[in-house]
Motif scaffolding. Structure first.
Motif, short mmCIF file in Angstrom:
data_model
loop_
_atom_site.label_atom_id
_atom_site.label_comp_id
_atom_site.label_asym_id
_atom_site.label_seq_id
_atom_site.Cartn_x
_atom_site.Cartn_y
_atom_site.Cartn_z
N GLY A 104 0.79 -1.23 0.00
CA GLY A 104 0.00 0.00 0.00
C GLY A 104 0.82 1.28 0.00
O GLY A 104 0.46 2.26 -0.65
N LEU A 105 1.94 1.29 0.74
CA LEU A 105 2.76 2.49 0.82
C LEU A 105 3.46 2.80 -0.50
O LEU A 105 4.01 3.89 -0.67
CB LEU A 105 3.80 2.35 1.93
N LEU A 106 3.43 1.85 -1.44
CA LEU A 106 4.12 2.04 -2.72
C LEU A 106 3.14 2.06 -3.90
O LEU A 106 3.57 2.06 -5.06
CB LEU A 106 5.14 0.92 -2.93
N GLN A 107 1.85 2.13 -3.62
CA GLN A 107 0.84 2.11 -4.67
C GLN A 107 0.56 3.51 -5.21
O GLN A 107 0.58 4.49 -4.46
CB GLN A 107 -0.47 1.52 -4.14
N THR A 108 0.25 3.59 -6.50
CA THR A 108 -0.28 4.83 -7.07
C THR A 108 -1.76 4.91 -6.72
O THR A 108 -2.38 3.92 -6.32
CB THR A 108 -0.13 4.87 -8.59
N GLU A 109 -2.35 6.10 -6.89
CA GLU A 109 -3.77 6.25 -6.59
C GLU A 109 -4.62 5.35 -7.48
O GLU A 109 -5.59 4.74 -7.01
CB GLU A 109 -4.19 7.71 -6.76
N GLU A 114 -8.26 0.41 -7.65
CA GLU A 114 -8.63 -0.91 -8.17
C GLU A 114 -8.64 -1.95 -7.05
O GLU A 114 -9.51 -2.81 -6.99
CB GLU A 114 -7.65 -1.33 -9.27
N VAL A 115 -7.66 -1.85 -6.15
CA VAL A 115 -7.59 -2.80 -5.04
C VAL A 115 -8.80 -2.64 -4.12
O VAL A 115 -9.44 -3.63 -3.74
CB VAL A 115 -6.29 -2.60 -4.24
N PHE A 116 -9.14 -1.41 -3.76
CA PHE A 116 -10.29 -1.18 -2.88
C PHE A 116 -11.60 -1.57 -3.57
O PHE A 116 -12.51 -2.11 -2.93
CB PHE A 116 -10.35 0.29 -2.45
N ALA A 117 -11.70 -1.33 -4.86
CA ALA A 117 -12.92 -1.67 -5.60
C ALA A 117 -13.14 -3.18 -5.66
O ALA A 117 -14.27 -3.65 -5.81
CB ALA A 117 -12.87 -1.09 -7.01
N ALA A 118 -12.04 -3.95 -5.53
CA ALA A 118 -12.13 -5.41 -5.60
C ALA A 118 -12.33 -6.05 -4.23
O ALA A 118 -12.27 -7.28 -4.12
CB ALA A 118 -10.87 -5.96 -6.25
N ALA A 119 -12.57 -5.24 -3.19
CA ALA A 119 -12.75 -5.77 -1.84
C ALA A 119 -13.90 -6.78 -1.79
O ALA A 119 -14.87 -6.69 -2.56
CB ALA A 119 -13.01 -4.64 -0.86
N ARG A 120 -13.77 -7.75 -0.87
CA ARG A 120 -14.78 -8.81 -0.76
C ARG A 120 -16.16 -8.23 -0.48
O ARG A 120 -17.17 -8.70 -1.00
CB ARG A 120 -14.37 -9.78 0.37
N VAL A 121 -16.21 -7.19 0.36
CA VAL A 121 -17.47 -6.48 0.62
C VAL A 121 -17.36 -5.13 -0.09
O VAL A 121 -16.47 -4.34 0.20
CB VAL A 121 -17.68 -6.26 2.14
#
Length: 262
Positions: A104-109, A114-121
């Motif tokens: 997370g500390l190395l991710q672009t916005e 995309e990661v948050f949009a793919a959350a299980r909930v």
């Protein structure tokens, strides 16, 4: 603060039951306090007295109590104290191994969205925006004081995963290279040719602190949540696992070269 109270009790040779009994505090309550549960103010003062802290020295402990009671900046964005964020906020160094995603500390916005949009909930739009904002603010620790020392080991599989479109993916990889060139950031990549290894079972984080008396904390995420690990034997095992992954990974220069080729 909880660990500080534990050290004070142990210096006096008291068990949790012996320390808490005269104060009508159960062993389970003493255990919760030492694990980080914030006791009522008068219970805290009673513990200081129980541990023979002279009243003239109470100031620094009460200041620590007030800091522990204050809500972190992340509460403004609807994020509570569960998870790794409160630990990271106090840490001076973090070692992270990531198998499935770029840390997370190395991710672009674009990547984090995309990661948050793919959350299980599925997150509501406002929650997702808050999560993105919090992660971007967390990244300031890599450039602003107090500077965080970060050692990230990433599996090549995470770099190749098609989370983003071509342009955004190139931006993410370039961002990773730029961060890896900072003096406080070390990035290593475990190449695909390594084959099977224990890191395929999940992710791992170890946080360290400036205070030499403050022990390391390990943090493990899994599909249903996460767990903090503070027992010395287990934290030691986490450190050894991280060293094993680092030994299998390419060195910094070769890791950056691999990311640039990708």
């Amino acid at each position: 603060m909880g660990r500080q109270l534990k050290r004070m009790r142990e210096r006096l040779g008291m068990t949790q039951d012996e320390a808490g009994a005269p104060l009508r505090m159960s062993t389970s309550k003493m255990s919760r306090i030492e694990m980080g549960y914030l006791p009522p103010y008068h219970d805290f003062r009673a513990l200081l007295d129980r541990y023979n802290v002279v009243v003239s020295d109470w100031g620094e402990y009460i200041a620590a109590y007030d800091r522990a009671k204050a809500k972190g900046w992340w509460h403004h964005y609807g994020v509570g104290n569960r998870g790794f964020l409160p630990i990271e906020a106090e840490a001076s160094a973090v070692k992270v191994f990531q198998f499935g995603y770029i840390p997370g500390l190395l991710q672009t916005e674009a990547y984090m969205r995309e990661v948050f949009a793919a959350a299980r909930v599925q997150m509501k739009p406002k929650v997702l925006e808050n999560q993105v904002t919090v992660r971007l603010l967390r990244q300031l620790r890599l450039t602003d004081n107090p500077i965080l020392q970060l050692h990230a080991i990433i599996d090549e599989h995470a770099l190749r995963r098609p989370v983003l479109g071509r342009a955004d993916r190139q931006e993410q990889l370039q961002h990773l290279v730029e961060r890896a060139r900072q003096p406080n950031v070390k990035v290593q990549v475990v190449p695909e040719e390594i084959g099977a290894y224990p890191g395929q079972f999940g992710n791992l984080i170890v946080a360290s602190f400036d205070d030499p008396q403050e022990p390391d904390i390990a943090y493990v995420e899994h599909i249903f949540g996460s767990v903090h690990v503070e027992k010395e034997a287990e934290v030691s095992a986490a450190r050894l696992a991280f060293k094993d992954f680092a030994d299998r990974a390419l060195d910094e220069e070769d890791s950056i070269a691999l990311i640039e080729r990708l």
